[in-house]
Design a protein around this motif. Sequence first.
Motif, PDB file in Angstrom:
ATOM      1  N   GLN A   1       0.825  -1.205   0.000  1.00 12.97           N
ATOM      2  CA  GLN A   1       0.000   0.000   0.000  1.00 12.97           C
ATOM      3  C   GLN A   1       0.860   1.256   0.000  1.00 12.97           C
ATOM      4  OE1 GLN A   1      -3.310  -0.082  -0.554  1.00 12.97           O
ATOM      5  NE2 GLN A   1      -2.825  -2.233  -0.806  1.00 12.97           N
ATOM      6  N   VAL A   2       1.963   1.228   0.735  1.00 13.92           N
ATOM      7  CA  VAL A   2       2.892   2.367   0.725  1.00 13.92           C
ATOM      8  C   VAL A   2       3.462   2.555  -0.671  1.00 13.92           C
ATOM      9  CG1 VAL A   2       5.121   3.202   1.586  1.00 13.92           C
ATOM     10  CG2 VAL A   2       3.465   2.211   3.175  1.00 13.92           C
TER      11      VAL A   2
ATOM     12  N   PHE B   1       2.096   1.662  -3.542  1.00  7.49           N
ATOM     13  CA  PHE B   1       1.060   2.142  -4.445  1.00  7.49           C
ATOM     14  C   PHE B   1       0.752   3.619  -4.228  1.00  7.49           C
ATOM     15  CE2 PHE B   1      -0.759  -2.409  -4.472  1.00  7.49           C
ATOM     16  CZ  PHE B   1       0.127  -2.776  -5.468  1.00  7.49           C
ATOM     17  N   ARG B   2       0.866   4.083  -2.998  1.00 12.41           N
ATOM     18  CA  ARG B   2       0.546   5.478  -2.694  1.00 12.41           C
ATOM     19  C   ARG B   2       1.712   6.427  -2.937  1.00 12.41           C
ATOM     20  NH1 ARG B   2      -4.234   6.163   0.537  1.00 12.41           N
ATOM     21  NH2 ARG B   2      -3.426   8.233   0.971  1.00 12.41           N
ATOM     22  N   SER B   3       2.931   5.907  -2.973  1.00 11.58           N
ATOM     23  CA  SER B   3       4.080   6.800  -3.059  1.00 11.58           C
ATOM     24  C   SER B   3       4.494   7.127  -4.490  1.00 11.58           C
ATOM     25  CB  SER B   3       5.266   6.219  -2.287  1.00 11.58           C
ATOM     26  OG  SER B   3       5.616   4.962  -2.797  1.00 11.58           O
TER      27      SER B   3
ATOM     28  N   LEU C   1       1.785   3.465 -10.413  1.00  9.64           N
ATOM     29  CA  LEU C   1       1.858   2.010 -10.393  1.00  9.64           C
ATOM     30  C   LEU C   1       2.960   1.467 -11.279  1.00  9.64           C
ATOM     31  CD1 LEU C   1      -1.865   0.861 -10.427  1.00  9.64           C
ATOM     32  CD2 LEU C   1      -0.239   0.774  -8.549  1.00  9.64           C
TER      33      LEU C   1
ATOM     34  N   SER D   1       6.189   0.556  -9.318  1.00  7.90           N
ATOM     35  CA  SER D   1       6.335  -0.558  -8.372  1.00  7.90           C
ATOM     36  C   SER D   1       5.689  -1.856  -8.834  1.00  7.90           C
ATOM     37  CB  SER D   1       5.740  -0.163  -7.017  1.00  7.90           C
ATOM     38  OG  SER D   1       4.366   0.141  -7.155  1.00  7.90           O
TER      39      SER D   1
ATOM     40  N   SER E   1       0.306  -1.756 -15.691  1.00  9.19           N
ATOM     41  CA  SER E   1       0.734  -0.582 -14.927  1.00  9.19           C
ATOM     42  C   SER E   1       0.745   0.654 -15.821  1.00  9.19           C
ATOM     43  CB  SER E   1       2.096  -0.806 -14.301  1.00  9.19           C
ATOM     44  OG  SER E   1       3.086  -0.950 -15.290  1.00  9.19           O
TER      45      SER E   1
ATOM     46  N   THR F   1      -2.956   1.778 -16.309  1.00  5.48           N
ATOM     47  CA  THR F   1      -3.444   2.450 -15.103  1.00  5.48           C
ATOM     48  C   THR F   1      -2.816   3.827 -14.966  1.00  5.48           C
ATOM     49  OG1 THR F   1      -3.710   0.296 -14.078  1.00  5.48           O
ATOM     50  CG2 THR F   1      -3.728   2.189 -12.623  1.00  5.48           C
TER      51      THR F   1
ATOM     52  N   GLU G   1      -4.737   7.492 -14.917  1.00  2.61           N
ATOM     53  CA  GLU G   1      -4.593   8.449 -13.824  1.00  2.61           C
ATOM     54  C   GLU G   1      -4.194   9.820 -14.336  1.00  2.61           C
ATOM     55  OE1 GLU G   1      -1.753   6.711 -11.209  1.00  2.61           O
ATOM     56  OE2 GLU G   1      -3.169   5.258 -10.385  1.00  2.61           O
TER      57      GLU G   1
END
Length: 127
Positions: free
Chosen positions: A54-55, A57-59, A62, A65, A114, A117, A121
């Motif tokens: 989760q870290v 994906f949020r930092s 996509l 990572s 990735s 996505t 975004e």
Amino acid sequence: GLLGVVVGTIYACTAVLIKAVTSVAARGGLVAVLTSWQLPVLILAGAAGLVLAQVAFRSGPLNASLPAMATLDPLLSVVLGVIVYDEQLRTGLWDTVGEVVSLAALALSAVALSRLTADQEEAPAAS
């Protein structure tokens, strides 16, 4: 990207621990699982992998990572299976071709997903 590598590594180690816990369960049942060292380590590794994913994906996007995570996990899982559990890989011509094609499909799919996505975004939202 580095977080993706870490998460992929943790997920591979979690797979090894799942096999260890199921082996303990097959030999000694539920009591053996609940008293083994493998279960709490599995729970901690799984939780750490989930939190770090989760870290990751949020930092960042996509595509930074996810490819590392999605390709390293199965690759390292196979390597650890061979090293830790003495698993054997099939080495015939068609077996090897199938493994290489599957690995290429996995890597290409992770990168394509990735990028798709990331492109979604970056696209401006329609009002």
